[in-house]
Design a protein around this motif. Structure first.
Motif, PDB file in Angstrom:
ATOM      1  N   ALA A   1       0.821  -1.208   0.000  1.00 26.42           N
ATOM      2  CA  ALA A   1       0.000   0.000   0.000  1.00 26.42           C
ATOM      3  C   ALA A   1       0.856   1.259   0.000  1.00 26.42           C
ATOM      4  O   ALA A   1       0.446   2.297  -0.535  1.00 26.42           O
TER       5      ALA A   1
ATOM      6  N   ASN B   1       1.283   1.934  -3.362  1.00 31.15           N
ATOM      7  CA  ASN B   1       0.028   1.818  -4.098  1.00 31.15           C
ATOM      8  C   ASN B   1       0.078   0.672  -5.125  1.00 31.15           C
ATOM      9  O   ASN B   1      -0.398   0.797  -6.258  1.00 31.15           O
TER      10      ASN B   1
ATOM     11  N   HIS C   1       5.085   2.735  -8.667  1.00 28.51           N
ATOM     12  CA  HIS C   1       3.922   3.230  -7.926  1.00 28.51           C
ATOM     13  C   HIS C   1       2.655   3.039  -8.763  1.00 28.51           C
ATOM     14  O   HIS C   1       2.618   3.371  -9.954  1.00 28.51           O
ATOM     15  N   GLY C   2       1.646   2.474  -8.114  1.00 25.31           N
ATOM     16  CA  GLY C   2       0.402   2.215  -8.817  1.00 25.31           C
ATOM     17  C   GLY C   2       0.433   0.962  -9.666  1.00 25.31           C
ATOM     18  O   GLY C   2      -0.466   0.735 -10.471  1.00 25.31           O
TER      19      GLY C   2
END
Length: 356
Positions: free
Chosen positions: A214, A217, A256-257
């Motif tokens: 998390a 992400n 990220h993501g």
């Protein structure tokens, strides 16, 4: 001088002596027997002389070469004289040339192997030194600061002791991982084989690493909904360590993501393959062969910021090899990576019930 003469001409002198003795004996025999035809005597003498000269020279040369090649074999540990027979020796020196060439090739291969091992040893010691040096210096720095008077401030004392403790924990983490790899390599690690649902184990690993993912992400997910359990036969704790290390690795190098996806497929009748796929940084082709070496890092500076001992993939490889399984890796730089490994499949649910 006489010693050198004997060493240089002993072979020729002995061979000439044997031929002279034979010719003298043959001539004495001819003189003793009354031959009526001089031509017949000459032909008989020539044939016997030719045959004997050929045999004695061939025999003597073969023994001469054989003894010296055998001496080379006995003096060089890489050559086994038991594999050498007199029949291998010929007067054209082909056997000697072949054996010396084989020796030279073996010696060259040994030297190249030693060079590779020496380079690996130097790099490994350098990596170990670097990995241990950083937390050691960190701990030493905080302790010295406290000894210099910072311990009088309660807030600073508590903060520095906590940071020193983190450094010690990292040292313990590295030492434990190195100890595990050593035990795996020598076969000293006992595997507690049992039957379990690998889908459930993967979900437990997702839950354990959910917060870590998390922070970047990153989504941890299956490729599909696995309604039915997939039973395997392995050491549950060790396979969870394999999954954890691979997922952590995908998070560490993921963007990220991004996404880390795990799929389970039937490989053969009694095998499944588990695939851990991400869309992160990817790995350059030249680095892939060294991925499972101890302390090897593709990005030495970036990966150290992310933490870890640098032993994760090496531990994964050794655990799977201890199970008799294999691990594979495919990666495209700046596209993503896929690590996959095999496990023994347990077909029937009844077998699980019987074992429990």
């Amino acid at each position: 001088m006489s010693k050198k003469f004997k060493r240089s001409y002993r072979f020729a002198l002995r061979t000439a002596f044997y031929i002279s003795v034979f010719l003298s004996g043959l001539m004495a025999l001819i003189l003793y027997i009354d031959f009526s035809s001089v031509l017949w005597v000459l032909i008989f003498f020539a044939i016997l002389t030719y045959l004997f000269s050929f045999l004695i020279i061939q025999y003597r040369v073969e023994r001469f070469i054989y003894r010296r090649i055998k001496k080379v074999y006995d003096n060089v540990t890489l050559l086994d004289s038991a594999t050498l027979t007199p029949n291998q020796i010929t007067t054209d020196m082909s056997s000697l040339t072949r054996e010396v060439k084989k020796f030279a090739e073996n010696k060259k291969l040994e030297i190249e192997t030693l060079k590779v091992r020496e380079a690996y040893r130097k790099e490994f010691l350098g990596n170990v030194s670097h990995e241990l040096k950083t937390p050691l210096f960190t701990v030493q720095g905080y302790i010295l600061t406290l000894l210099d008077g910072a311990h009088k401030d309660k807030a600073i004392r508590k903060k520095y002791l906590a940071r020193a403790n983190k450094g010690v924990e990292r040292l313990i983490y590295i030492v434990k991982d190195m100890d595990m790899i050593t035990r795996l390599e020598v076969g000293d690690l006992h595997l507690n084989l049992e039957t379990f649902d690998v889908v459930e184990l993967i979900q437990a690993s997702f839950d354990l690493l959910e917060m870590k993912a998390a922070r970047k992400n990153i989504t941890l997910t299956f490729d599909m909904d696995y309604i039915e359990p997939v039973y395997v036969r392995a050491d549950r704790d060790r396979i969870q360590q394999v999954l954890t290390n691979l997922i952590v690795n995908s998070i560490k190098y993921g963007k990220h993501g991004g996404t880390t996806e795990i799929s389970i497929e039937n490989l053969v009748r009694n095998k499944i393959i588990v695939r851990v796929t991400d869309n992160g940084e990817g790995i350059a082709k030249e680095h892939i062969p060294r991925l499972f070496e101890r302390f090897f890092r593709v990005d030495k500076s970036g990966s150290r910021k992310e933490g870890g001992s640098g032993l994760g993939l090496s531990i994964v490889k050794h655990i799977l090899e201890a199970h008799g399984e294999k691990i594979f890796v495919e990666s495209v730089f700046e596209v993503g990576s896929e690590f996959s490994f095999t496990l023994e499949k347990q077909e029937k649910v009844s077998e699980v019930v019987a074992e429990s």
